[in-house]
Design an enzyme around this catalytic site. Sequence first.
Site, PDB file in Angstrom:
ATOM      1  N   TYR A 101       0.855  -1.188   0.000  1.00 26.63           N
ATOM      2  CA  TYR A 101       0.000   0.000   0.000  1.00 26.63           C
ATOM      3  C   TYR A 101       0.887   1.231   0.000  1.00 26.63           C
ATOM      4  CZ  TYR A 101      -3.336   3.547   1.655  1.00 26.63           C
ATOM      5  OH  TYR A 101      -4.106   4.679   1.794  1.00 26.63           O
ATOM      6  N   LYS A 116       4.614   9.104   8.635  1.00 28.46           N
ATOM      7  CA  LYS A 116       4.431   8.481   9.947  1.00 28.46           C
ATOM      8  C   LYS A 116       5.448   8.984  10.995  1.00 28.46           C
ATOM      9  CE  LYS A 116       1.388   5.077   8.191  1.00 28.46           C
ATOM     10  NZ  LYS A 116       1.345   4.180   7.055  1.00 28.46           N
ATOM     11  N   ASP A 121       9.317   2.647  -0.532  1.00 26.84           N
ATOM     12  CA  ASP A 121       8.308   3.324   0.268  1.00 26.84           C
ATOM     13  C   ASP A 121       8.560   2.955   1.725  1.00 26.84           C
ATOM     14  OD1 ASP A 121       6.162   4.372   1.552  1.00 26.84           O
ATOM     15  OD2 ASP A 121       4.628   3.476   0.256  1.00 26.84           O
TER      16      ASP A 121
HETATM   17  C1  LIG Z   1       0.678   4.710   5.705  1.00 27.41           C
HETATM   18  C2  LIG Z   1       1.404   4.450   4.448  1.00 27.41           C
HETATM   19  C3  LIG Z   1       1.277   5.298   3.329  1.00 27.41           C
HETATM   20  C4  LIG Z   1       0.303   6.433   3.287  1.00 27.41           C
HETATM   21  O1  LIG Z   1       0.603   7.440   4.209  1.00 27.41           O
HETATM   22  P1  LIG Z   1      -0.572   8.471   4.621  1.00 27.41           P
HETATM   23  O2  LIG Z   1       0.133   9.430   5.532  1.00 27.41           O
HETATM   24  O3  LIG Z   1      -1.631   7.659   5.273  1.00 27.41           O
HETATM   25  O4  LIG Z   1      -1.047   9.124   3.379  1.00 27.41           O
HETATM   26  C5  LIG Z   1       2.071   5.050   2.234  1.00 27.41           C
HETATM   27  N1  LIG Z   1       2.922   4.028   2.209  1.00 27.41           N
HETATM   28  C6  LIG Z   1       3.070   3.173   3.244  1.00 27.41           C
HETATM   29  C7  LIG Z   1       4.052   2.068   3.175  1.00 27.41           C
HETATM   30  C8  LIG Z   1       2.302   3.357   4.394  1.00 27.41           C
HETATM   31  O5  LIG Z   1       2.416   2.484   5.406  1.00 27.41           O
END
Ligand SMILES: *Cc1c(COP(=O)(O)O)cnc(C)c1O
Length: 433
Positions: free
Chosen positions: A144, A267, A239
């Site tokens: 994701y 995060k 990511d």
């Molecule tokens: C949480 C997450 C996102 C999205 O971040 P948001 O701040 O919720 O938009 C993208 N990539 C990964 C791997 C994530 O865990």
Amino acid sequence: MHHEKSRAAFDLARSLIPGGVNSPARAFGAVGGHPIFVDRADGAYLYDIDGNRYIDYIGSWGPMILGHGHPRVVEAVKAAVERGTSFGAPTEAESHLAQLLVDALPSVEKVRLVNSGTEATMSAIRLARGFTGRDVVVKFAGNYHGHVDSLLVAAGSSAATLAVPNSPGVTAGTAKDTLVLPYNDVAAMEDAFADYGSRIAAVIAEPVVGNMGCVAPSPSFLHALRDLTSRHGAVLIFDEVMTGFRVAYGGAQTVFGIRPDLTTLGKIIGGGLPVGAYGGRAEIMDHVLPAGKVFQAGTLSGNPLATAAGIATLEVLRDTNPYPRLEEVSARLADGLRRAADSAGAVCCLTRLGSMMTLFFAAGEVTDWASASRCDTARFASYFWGMIDRGVYMPCSQFEALFVSTAHTDEDIDRTIAAAGEVFSEDPHITAK
Ligand SMILES: *Cc1c(COP(=O)(O)O)cnc(C)c1O
């Protein structure tokens, strides 16, 4: 445990907000029932509006690695708010946070701050396309990357075919520029590069997956990713929105010794306030406007409150190095959960990397979306509610990782393991053959 006030609050919220929540995972849809409305949080604990206390293993889905209300973070935000909440002009704090990111992540030479993980991945994809002049992006099933149109896609009918939208509102035109491949499958990636190599702008991957539950990469998979993208002139994007400063201070790229071209963050780097970032090789980053021509902007980007919370969080992590202790506490929790499941004869497997882990209600190892999706989600739901009843707040979906913070004590962990022992031995549904 009573949840009357949460029920009433959810009924009201549903009349005003679609589904009653501002992000779908919070609605408890995957486990059935009403979500719990939070009043406040402190350290390792969440308090709901009915006055119940929970040991929190969500930590706002990742950011709260220092627990809630860490004094250094609270002080930093208070000091920042006194000086003004937003200027729309550069501040020294932005370079301070950028420096911390550049120092921590071996592959990052320059970095742009944004407001969320979604913004970071969306911008990194645009940059990779602008830099290479190519269109196709490769992603992996079960990874994701936020709600970016081109990444909200599912695999077509056969592997290595162009993707199809998996949300209404994502156009077929957008989806056709994305390839979806199985995670940890080197052969599928080699085939995709053989077929589309000269058209691939970027490969984006979670270097340790958190978003189909915690799934570890095979070392050969990450090396193949680096190797194939280099050979074909594609940009490799790690990511690390979840794994950055989580699996190690320098993220998964330091754990596995691989240098991506671009890294996306979020995060933890906002310490509980909205921050994202994307960064990497200066040669690529200098294509971003106004240094280069790839457009990306943000009214609140580099916001002083968010930047202050991020700096304080990263400095505490850098100066106290809590990672050995997090490893020890997390291993203790993982062993305890595994033992609780085993001794009741429940069919489970547990995957952990540092302070992120998932107990999968599945027979074999979980290595990709195909194996993750074989989990028994009904049994997971029974486990989830059993733990809630005993004051333990874990992710409300089989396909999410739980997080341990520096605020969790050995006693919290032991109480959690004891709760799991009760749930597994007392709920016949979880262990029924
Ligand atoms: C949480 C997450 C996102 C999205 O971040 P948001 O701040 O919720 O938009 C993208 N990539 C990964 C791997 C994530 O865990």
